[in-house]
Design an enzyme around this catalytic site. Structure first.
Site, mmCIF file in Angstrom:
data_model
loop_
_atom_site.group_PDB
_atom_site.id
_atom_site.type_symbol
_atom_site.label_atom_id
_atom_site.label_comp_id
_atom_site.label_asym_id
_atom_site.label_seq_id
_atom_site.Cartn_x
_atom_site.Cartn_y
_atom_site.Cartn_z
ATOM 1 N N GLY B 263 0.828 -1.195 0.000
ATOM 2 C CA GLY B 263 0.000 0.000 0.000
ATOM 3 C C GLY B 263 0.865 1.250 0.000
ATOM 4 O O GLY B 263 2.091 1.207 0.069
ATOM 5 N N GLY B 265 2.360 4.695 1.531
ATOM 6 C CA GLY B 265 2.694 5.205 2.851
ATOM 7 C C GLY B 265 4.093 4.831 3.277
ATOM 8 O O GLY B 265 4.768 3.991 2.679
ATOM 9 N N SER B 266 4.517 5.471 4.352
ATOM 10 C CA SER B 266 5.902 5.385 4.786
ATOM 11 C C SER B 266 6.256 4.006 5.318
ATOM 12 O O SER B 266 7.391 3.557 5.175
ATOM 13 C CB SER B 266 6.155 6.436 5.870
ATOM 14 O OG SER B 266 5.820 7.713 5.374
ATOM 15 N N GLU B 288 -0.863 -2.077 -6.723
ATOM 16 C CA GLU B 288 -1.654 -0.988 -7.295
ATOM 17 C C GLU B 288 -0.729 0.115 -7.786
ATOM 18 O O GLU B 288 -0.733 0.511 -8.923
ATOM 19 C CB GLU B 288 -2.557 -0.375 -6.233
ATOM 20 C CG GLU B 288 -3.529 -1.315 -5.587
ATOM 21 C CD GLU B 288 -4.198 -0.666 -4.406
ATOM 22 O OE1 GLU B 288 -5.408 -0.885 -4.237
ATOM 23 O OE2 GLU B 288 -3.536 0.078 -3.647
ATOM 24 N N ASN B 378 -9.035 8.334 4.397
ATOM 25 C CA ASN B 378 -8.880 8.318 2.935
ATOM 26 C C ASN B 378 -9.900 7.405 2.252
ATOM 27 O O ASN B 378 -10.541 7.794 1.286
ATOM 28 C CB ASN B 378 -7.480 7.846 2.548
ATOM 29 C CG ASN B 378 -6.384 8.742 3.109
ATOM 30 O OD1 ASN B 378 -6.572 9.953 3.228
ATOM 31 N ND2 ASN B 378 -5.272 8.163 3.469
ATOM 32 N N GLY B 382 -7.515 -0.323 -2.087
ATOM 33 C CA GLY B 382 -7.408 -1.703 -2.549
ATOM 34 C C GLY B 382 -7.099 -2.692 -1.448
ATOM 35 O O GLY B 382 -6.954 -3.891 -1.708
ATOM 36 N N LYS B 402 0.439 9.912 18.315
ATOM 37 C CA LYS B 402 0.321 11.172 19.091
ATOM 38 C C LYS B 402 1.124 11.100 20.395
ATOM 39 O O LYS B 402 0.583 11.352 21.483
ATOM 40 C CB LYS B 402 -1.160 11.463 19.413
ATOM 41 C CG LYS B 402 -2.051 11.517 18.176
ATOM 42 C CD LYS B 402 -2.349 12.915 17.724
ATOM 43 C CE LYS B 402 -3.317 12.872 16.542
ATOM 44 N NZ LYS B 402 -3.136 13.978 15.611
#
Lengths: 498, 498
Positions: B263, B265-266, B288, B378, B382, B402
């Site tokens: 996916g 992202g970091s 994807e 978001n 997928g 946080k």
């Protein structure tokens, strides 16, 4: 008596008593047994195993296709045989043991168990116990009223015990279509493009020398206990059939609707019965279990073909169907549950999946398994295999239960088996909510207006409207989201005031 | 300047300004636009549409592949253009409008949007707006850095606006493989059996007369903003790679692991980067989005082929890759998202799906989308397409957020996107929980012992142990199940005492 059923003569020397065969199962083993929706389970060996365990304790990990009949899960549980159990069950004694933590139960999508075995993500069965109508000249196993996971269990197991059940009509042979997907990374497409396609073999192909024991039994499957339609299940059926009529009228569906799948239970049965009086023609089924309604639809001239993984009938229908199997045989096929439920095939064929919900929430998330969010009822079964990839994912339930103490439509389900992404149509006796293409707030409006019992409509609407003032794509008031479930647990009713 | 990009001369008369083309979009229309993970979106026409709407209000229903770049969702939201939006987005302004109920957002599995269009379960687009590098001699459209849903949008729409973006290298042509499943009931298997198979066309085949406008633009895709690995994402990568080593050692996986999906992202990026130093060879991707890490793996000699639906790169990598595309082109293919994410193909190939969770619970249910159970981040994207049918469904997240106010592992998730049936492996920087073949109580033990941050381990264990004394297959204390989320909402911290 059974020599025509064991057609490879060298195997006749493997015939032994159920007790002798059960002795091959040792403490700590993983065992794969036939049986799916209480059809075609091995009967004599598990009973002998339970009897032995009462004298001489042992524990096994038991995999089946789905549920067993003839109280076998009860007997095995009471004898303390079950350490682990997968992927589905319907027995009240076993259910209690699962819920008190005595038996470790792995609740799986029914198409996935043998895929995980194939990849060694689950321990392979040491022994498979498979009910059969016959063993062929090649030593291949002809299943009875279900295929379930039997083929892959027999292929993966080191040794196989075959129960030849003389209570089953020998003419079941020819009904089965055994197809096993090839191994990755060279797996090829499943070559099934029509409900009626036969893509495999008529029997389970294993080397004859793996057959370690043959047991002769003579005991019928348990009859099904589906209730006849009542006014509420009839109303659910009527709403859904009206919806189908609308889809046909707008051209979104043809007059044969497309392949139908119906879960077990009285509501799905009522829907299928409702199709008898409907204007639709040339119906087909691509389902897991074929029940009385399948044969009612055949007899009414409405159904042209039915594919399943098992046949489970009432006592009345059982003799009629299996005594006259030639009448239906060219319009029937039984497949491994990996194929009857396979996402590839479900998506390709465009199945209409009709399954029963325990409860659903404002936004269309469905709980199929857990009473009060904690206590397992039966298992997810094939509902997820179908709902995710169906042309239409339909869930049905009565709007209230326990005389109105429980609403089946709640602010937030206490357990999620099917997320709102996978749920298209919800039906109760109150009406039908068509959720396709709707955002969560729109889904909530459709569900409240169409599906909720009048006694709960006001409180649910109040929750939703107050939640909306707090914002969010899927508005909730977390402090109240579980309140109806907590009330039920503590007072026996979801709402004090109703 | 653009005449070599519009190779059917009769179409040259359709060249017009973005403003003129945007005027074809009328109030109330459904519009399908190119764009997937901020790659290959039409840029000039939506911007012109937003400008026009500021003078002359109009609303549309907008479908894309996935997220748009260049602040287009922001501009369209601010101009009040979006009545409805599907199936994914990542824009903070649009997110706010979704969460306050201004924009109706339909959060979908990315493989399913065009299937629903094909079956007329969603309204077909009136107009498609597709970014292209070229229009062929036949009038077919060659996409740019993403395929997404562009092919089906162009096929289903009555009229098509093509944006020829001169900022994209013309040699993108040849990268795409456009395959569209046939219609039911005569649909045939998708003939893709290897990651590198090409099964379709190099351009989107539509009748040239459907092209109503051609707009010439010159603006690059937005660069990706993936953060480099930190010590926690590195630890997540290390745990997962150690697990893969174990799977290879036991023979459950081969040394090329099998096709990888990661996916956005970091964390996923850190995992892919971690593979550069790993002992695995001949890796493949069936994903994807192809990010920087895909090309890092190519350059390290680790990756033999990558299939995706888009390429989204950092500013640094963008010029290097697209300036030297010939270096990679024979090892790359971009497909429609229906095919990159198709359950049939995902199951056949046996993909390792690695996706990011917002939070997961004791039993392995995953929330990918909703902050506090209500506010959309978001979308599911997928992740469900892959997790349901993957060989291994892996979800990753840091154990706390946080500064420790939030635990990513909670008693009960506030929203479920992936049920425990679909989740095999969970990883945080604390460790990895292998949930395969485990019952819920066993899953909880594995998760608490391996994934939870030490500050939350005691309280979570306390909840679990007290829940177990109440019984149930999936023990919970409903009165406390949402407490951590409620605390967070009311006090800014999940636990007062931590």
């Amino acid at each position: 008596m059974y020599r025509d059923r064991v057609r490879l003569p060298s195997l006749l020397e493997k015939v032994m008593s159920a007790e002798q065969a059960a002795a091959l199962i040792e403490d700590g083993m993983t065992v794969g047994m036939s049986g799916f929706t209480r059809a075609g389970e091995a009967k004599a060996v598990p009973r002998a195993l339970a009897e032995r365990a009462r004298q001489q304790p042992l524990k096994i990990s038991l995999m089946t296709g789905a549920s067993l009949g003839n109280d076998l899960d009860k007997q095995l549980t009471e004898a303390g045989v079950l350490a682990r159990r997968m992927p589905f069950q319907v027995d009240s004694t076993l259910r209690k043991a699962i819920n008190d933590g005595t038996v470790m139960f792995i609740d799986q999508h029914l198409s996935e168990t043998v895929e995980q075995l194939r990849n060694h993500q689950l321990k392979l069965p040491d022994i498979a116990v498979i009910e059969a109508v016959a063993i062929t000249e090649q030593g291949h196993i002809v299943p009875t009223t279900s295929v379930g996971n039997s083929a892959s269990f027999a292929i993966f197991a080191k040794r196989v015990i075959v129960e030849i059940n003389l209570a089953h009509n020998a003419n079941l042979e020819g009904l089965h279509d055994i197809y096993i997907p090839t191994y990755r990374p060279t797996r090829t497409p499943i070559p099934l493009t029509r409900v009626e396609d036969r893509i495999g073999l008529g029997a389970i192909p294993i080397p004859a020398e793996k057959i370690a024991a043959i047991v002769i039994s003579n005991q019928p499957d348990s009859p099904s206990t589906v209730l006849p339609p009542d006014s509420e299940t009839q109303a659910i059926a009527d709403h859904l059939i009206d919806f189908f009529k609308g889809e046909v009228a707008t051209g979104r569906m043809s007059n044969n609707l497309g392949p139908l799948q119906a879960g077990i239970g009285s509501i799905a049965n009522a829907v299928m019965c409702g199709l008898i009086e409907s204007p639709f023609e040339g119906l087909t089924m691509y389902s897991e279990v074929l029940q009385d309604s399948t044969f009612d639809l055949f007899d009414a001239g409405k159904l042209s073909f039915a594919s399943g993984s098992s046949i489970t009938l009432s006592a009345r229908r059982n003799a009629e169907v299996f005594g006259n199997l030639e009448k239906y045989k060219d319009r029937l096929v039984l497949r491994p549950q990996e194929i009857s439920n396979h996402p590839e095939v479900v998506r390709r064929l465009g199945i209409i999946g009709i399954n029963t919900a325990l409860e659903f929430d404002l936004y269309g998330n469905v709980n199929s398994t857990h009473v009060g969010g904690t206590r397992m009822m039966n298992g997810i079964g094939g509902s997820g295999d179908f709902a995710r990839n169906a042309h239409l994912a339909v869930f049905v339930t009565k709007s209230i239960a326990k005389g109105g103490a429980i609403s089946s439509v709640v602010p937030m389900v206490s357990h999620v088996d099917h997320t709102e992404h996978d749920v298209d149509i919800l039906v109760t006796e109150q009406g039908l909510a068509d959720l396709r293409g709707l955002a969560p707030r729109e889904r909530a409006r459709a569900i409240i207006d169409n599906c909720v019992h009048p006694d709960f409509r006001g409180p649910l609407n109040d929750y939703f409207e107050r939640a909306c003032t707090r914002g969010g794509h899927t508005p909730h008031i977390l402090r109240e989201a579980m309140e109806w479930h907590i009330n039920l647990e503590e007072t026996g009713r979801m709402l004090a005031a109703v």
